[in-house]
Design an enzyme around this catalytic site. Structure first.
Site, PDB file in Angstrom:
ATOM      1  N   HIS A 132     -41.137  37.570  -5.220  1.00 51.88           N
ATOM      2  CA  HIS A 132     -42.256  38.094  -4.435  1.00 51.88           C
ATOM      3  C   HIS A 132     -43.483  38.080  -5.341  1.00 51.88           C
ATOM      4  CE1 HIS A 132     -44.114  40.405  -1.128  1.00 51.88           C
ATOM      5  NE2 HIS A 132     -44.913  40.787  -2.118  1.00 51.88           N
ATOM      6  N   CYS A 133     -44.522  37.369  -4.909  1.00 50.68           N
ATOM      7  CA  CYS A 133     -45.714  37.199  -5.745  1.00 50.68           C
ATOM      8  C   CYS A 133     -46.874  38.007  -5.175  1.00 50.68           C
ATOM      9  CB  CYS A 133     -46.095  35.718  -5.816  1.00 50.68           C
ATOM     10  SG  CYS A 133     -47.595  35.414  -6.785  1.00 50.68           S
ATOM     11  N   PRO A 134     -47.338  39.047  -5.864  1.00 51.80           N
ATOM     12  CA  PRO A 134     -48.475  39.822  -5.335  1.00 51.80           C
ATOM     13  C   PRO A 134     -49.760  39.008  -5.278  1.00 51.80           C
ATOM     14  CG  PRO A 134     -47.906  40.537  -7.554  1.00 51.80           C
ATOM     15  CD  PRO A 134     -46.829  39.597  -7.123  1.00 51.80           C
ATOM     16  N   ASN A 138     -47.081  37.623  -0.804  1.00 54.59           N
ATOM     17  CA  ASN A 138     -45.961  37.176   0.021  1.00 54.59           C
ATOM     18  C   ASN A 138     -44.786  36.809  -0.885  1.00 54.59           C
ATOM     19  OD1 ASN A 138     -44.552  36.540   2.312  1.00 54.59           O
ATOM     20  ND2 ASN A 138     -45.692  34.661   2.792  1.00 54.59           N
TER      21      ASN A 138
END
Ligand SMILES: [Zn+2]
Ligand SMILES: [Zn+2]
Length: 270
Positions: A132-134, A138
């Site tokens: 999960h990449c801030p 997403n």
């Protein structure tokens, strides 16, 4: 749930949501900061470098190249953020013991195929979840991995272009003995800011791109152990693995953030 898919959990159309947007405060701040940094690079480049140069051909060529790369980076970012990464339909909470159809997620009740993991931010199980990449607000999963790869690629190229644009004249001046810290740097604090932002962006994006390419070619994800086998028959060559992410036939669509690749299962059959 925190993510909004434009449909309800009980709706059969939840398998193919039309809109995907994760409502996460940290992700929204980081994604907004990403856009602001790229756009501020464009403004500073124009005002502090391209316009003062007074050389139309130079400014036109380098301006066009940077703004094209920045546009493709932001378009890839938007596609990564707004594309369903491969959320599995939520089901009833799992009961202890064997369950039909495969293992159930104890948190959302989804039936988990190999490579699927539960994301605590999206509150859904994601097929082929990488992480999960801030910065893109997403998950990076099976259905948006191409867009994330392109985001890192175009961000790295745009930043590299800036580094060369600003760094080469400075190195040339230094080599000719014309470099003066007081007169060269102080009046151009905006250019120092631009260089440092570009340097940070290049290092971050280049590392991410390298990691992504490596895991894609070896059919792994960021959270899977190295010895994991995806279990797809025939999926052994790096070329097949790359086509499973970008599309079954090499074409300009591979580098376009506006072209969606075929579903992974379809690519593997072609
Ligand atoms: Zn789950
Ligand atoms: Zn997530």
């Amino acid at each position: 749930m925190l993510s909004w898919a434009g449909t309800t959990e009980m709706d059969p159309a939840a398998h193919a949501p039309r809109v995907w947007f994760v409502l996460d405060a940290l992700g929204l701040v980081c994604a907004t900061a990403t856009w602001l940094l790229v756009m501020s690079e464009g403004v500073v480049l124009l005002c502090a470098w391209l316009l003062p140069v007074r050389h139309p051909a130079y400014s036109l060529v380098h301006g066009s190249l940077f703004y094209l790369l920045a546009f493709l980076a932001l378009a890839s970012h938007a596609r990564t953020m707004l594309t369903d990464p491969g959320a599995l339909p939520a089901g009833a909470p799992a009961r202890p013991g064997p369950t039909p159809g495969g293992p159930h997620c104890p948190l959302c009740g989804a039936i988990q195929p190999p490579g699927a993991h539960h994301c605590s931010v999206c509150e859904r199980c994601i097929r082929g979840m990488d992480h999960h990449c801030p910065w893109v607000n997403n998950c990076v999963g099976e259905d948006n991995r191409k867009f994330f790869l392109l985001f890192t690629l175009y961000t790295a190229l745009a930043a590299l272009h800036l580094l060369l644009l600003l760094g080469v004249p400075a190195l040339r001046a230094y080599a000719l003995g014309e470099w003066n810290l007081r007169t060269t740097v102080q009046p151009r604090g905006s250019l120092v800011f631009l260089f440092l932002v570009a340097l940070k962006g290049f290092l971050f994006a280049a590392v991410m791109f390298t990691v992504q390419i490596h895991t894609i070619l070896t059919d792994r994800t960021g959270i899977e152990p190295p010895q994991r086998q995806r279990g797809a028959p025939g999926l052994v060559s790096p070329w097949m693995n790359l086509k499973a992410v970008l599309g079954h036939r090499p074409s300009p669509a591979w580098i376009s953030p506006f072209a969606s690749p075929e579903p992974r299962a379809m690519s593997l059959q072609l």
